[in-house]
Design an enzyme around this catalytic site. Structure first.
Site, PDB file in Angstrom:
ATOM      1  N   LYS A  10       0.840  -1.199   0.000  1.00  0.00           N
ATOM      2  CA  LYS A  10       0.000   0.000   0.000  1.00  0.00           C
ATOM      3  C   LYS A  10       0.880   1.257   0.000  1.00  0.00           C
ATOM      4  CE  LYS A  10      -3.704  -2.353   2.577  1.00  0.00           C
ATOM      5  NZ  LYS A  10      -4.526  -2.302   3.819  1.00  0.00           N
ATOM      6  N   TYR A  50     -12.166  -2.548  -2.945  1.00  0.00           N
ATOM      7  CA  TYR A  50     -12.694  -2.577  -1.577  1.00  0.00           C
ATOM      8  C   TYR A  50     -14.220  -2.540  -1.534  1.00  0.00           C
ATOM      9  CZ  TYR A  50      -8.091  -2.224   0.640  1.00  0.00           C
ATOM     10  OH  TYR A  50      -6.817  -2.484   1.098  1.00  0.00           O
ATOM     11  N   ASN A 114      -1.614  -0.277   7.368  1.00  0.00           N
ATOM     12  CA  ASN A 114      -1.051  -1.585   7.731  1.00  0.00           C
ATOM     13  C   ASN A 114      -0.252  -2.211   6.590  1.00  0.00           C
ATOM     14  OD1 ASN A 114      -3.140  -2.281   6.085  1.00  0.00           O
ATOM     15  ND2 ASN A 114      -4.219  -3.535   7.591  1.00  0.00           N
ATOM     16  N   HIS A 117      -1.789  -5.509   1.476  1.00  0.00           N
ATOM     17  CA  HIS A 117      -3.045  -6.216   1.273  1.00  0.00           C
ATOM     18  C   HIS A 117      -2.725  -7.604   0.737  1.00  0.00           C
ATOM     19  CE1 HIS A 117      -7.015  -7.321  -0.235  1.00  0.00           C
ATOM     20  NE2 HIS A 117      -6.384  -7.736  -1.323  1.00  0.00           N
ATOM     21  N   GLU A 128      -9.817  -9.968  -7.663  1.00  0.00           N
ATOM     22  CA  GLU A 128      -8.900  -8.829  -7.511  1.00  0.00           C
ATOM     23  C   GLU A 128      -7.852  -8.796  -8.623  1.00  0.00           C
ATOM     24  OE1 GLU A 128      -7.482  -9.376  -3.501  1.00  0.00           O
ATOM     25  OE2 GLU A 128      -9.434  -8.882  -2.635  1.00  0.00           O
TER      26      GLU A 128
HETATM   27  P1  IDP Z   1      -7.393  -7.146   5.684  1.00  0.00           P
HETATM   28  O1  IDP Z   1      -6.642  -6.118   4.860  1.00  0.00           O
HETATM   29  O2  IDP Z   1      -6.562  -7.655   6.833  1.00  0.00           O
HETATM   30  O3  IDP Z   1      -7.995  -8.254   4.851  1.00  0.00           O
HETATM   31  P2  IDP Z   1     -10.066  -5.921   5.936  1.00  0.00           P
HETATM   32  O4  IDP Z   1     -10.969  -6.144   7.100  1.00  0.00           O
HETATM   33  O5  IDP Z   1     -10.443  -6.522   4.619  1.00  0.00           O
HETATM   34  O6  IDP Z   1      -8.596  -6.368   6.400  1.00  0.00           O
HETATM   35  O7  IDP Z   1      -9.915  -4.339   5.770  1.00  0.00           O
HETATM   36  C1  IDP Z   1      -9.354  -3.787   4.620  1.00  0.00           C
HETATM   37  C2  IDP Z   1      -8.452  -2.639   5.008  1.00  0.00           C
HETATM   38  O8  IDP Z   1      -9.223  -1.579   5.543  1.00  0.00           O
HETATM   39  C3  IDP Z   1      -7.438  -2.956   6.133  1.00  0.00           C
HETATM   40  O9  IDP Z   1      -6.287  -3.629   5.664  1.00  0.00           O
HETATM   41  C4  IDP Z   1      -7.147  -1.583   6.677  1.00  0.00           C
HETATM   42  O10 IDP Z   1      -6.215  -0.861   5.838  1.00  0.00           O
HETATM   43  C5  IDP Z   1      -8.513  -0.905   6.576  1.00  0.00           C
HETATM   44  N1  IDP Z   1      -9.303  -1.039   7.812  1.00  0.00           N
HETATM   45  C6  IDP Z   1      -9.923  -2.147   8.272  1.00  0.00           C
HETATM   46  N2  IDP Z   1     -10.560  -1.905   9.430  1.00  0.00           N
HETATM   47  C7  IDP Z   1     -10.334  -0.597   9.699  1.00  0.00           C
HETATM   48  C8  IDP Z   1     -10.727   0.276  10.778  1.00  0.00           C
HETATM   49  O11 IDP Z   1     -11.410  -0.114  11.716  1.00  0.00           O
HETATM   50  N3  IDP Z   1     -10.278   1.566  10.694  1.00  0.00           N
HETATM   51  C9  IDP Z   1      -9.520   2.033   9.658  1.00  0.00           C
HETATM   52  N4  IDP Z   1      -9.137   1.256   8.647  1.00  0.00           N
HETATM   53  C10 IDP Z   1      -9.518  -0.049   8.663  1.00  0.00           C
END
Ligand code: IDP
Length: 136
Positions: A10, A50, A114, A117, A128
Site C-alpha cells: 500500500k 474494496y 497496515n 493487502h 482482484e
Molecule cells: P485485511 O486487509 O486484513 O484483509 P479488511 O478487514 O479486509 O482487512 O480491511 C481492509 C483494510 O481496511 C485494512 O487492511 C485496513 O487498511 C482498513 N481497515 C480495516 N478496518 C479498519 C478500521 O477499523 N479503521 C480504519 N481502517 C480499517
C-alpha cells in the site's frame, strides 16, 4: 496445487521504502512473482477492490489512502499462496492482531496504515487480479 493471490504494498509501505522487504519475504517463503507494477490507483479501481467495505465508517478514508500515492500491485503464485501470504502479512491490526515476525507486526502500528493487502480467499484473489491485471 499452485494458486494465485493479489498482494498490494500500500502507499504507506511504498513511502516507507518497504517494497524490497515485502518482496524478499514473499520470495523467502517460496512463492513466485507472476506480475508486478508500481502505479497510483484511480478511485474506480480502489472502490472496486474494496467494494465489500462500501458503507463502513472507514471506507471513504480507505479509498483516499489507497489512491493517495503510488502502490505496488503484485500477483503472487505458489502452493497455498493465499493463506501463505496472509500468514506473512499478519492480522489486520498491526498491534492487537499481527504478531512480531509478520510484515504488519514488525513494521506497523495503525489499523489503516497496515502496509500490505493480501486476498482473503482464492475466489477473492481471482476477482482482484482481474481488477489490477485485466490482461493476465
Ligand atoms: P485485511 O486487509 O486484513 O484483509 P479488511 O478487514 O479486509 O482487512 O480491511 C481492509 C483494510 O481496511 C485494512 O487492511 C485496513 O487498511 C482498513 N481497515 C480495516 N478496518 C479498519 C478500521 O477499523 N479503521 C480504519 N481502517 C480499517
Amino acid at each position: 496445487m499452485s494458486e494465485r493471490t493479489l498482494v498490494l504494498v500500500k502507499p504507506d509501505g511504498v513511502a516507507r521504502g518497504l517494497v524490497g522487504e515485502v518482496i524478499a519475504r514473499i520470495e523467502r517463503k517460496g512463492l513466485k512473482l507472476a506480475a508486478l507494477e508500481l502505479r497510483t490507483a484511480d478511485r474506480a479501481t480502489a472502490e472496486q477492490h474494496y467494494a465489500e467495505h462500501d458503507g463502513k465508517s472507514f471506507y471513504g478514508d480507505l479509498v483516499d489512502f489507497i489512491t493517495g500515492g503510488p502502490l505496488v500491485a503484485i500477483v503472487v503464485e505458489g502452493v497455498r499462496a493465499v493463506p501463505a501470504f496472509r500468514q506473512l502479512a499478519g492480522g489486520t491490526d498491526p498491534v492487537e492482531k499481527a504478531t512480531p515476525g509478520t510484515i504488519r507486526g514488525d513494521f506497523g502500528t495503525e489499523v489503516q496504515y497496515n502496509l500490505v493487502h493480501g486476498s482473503d480467499s482464492a475466489e477473492s484473489a481471482e476477482r482482484e487480479i482481474k481488477i489490477w491485471f485485466p490482461n493476465l
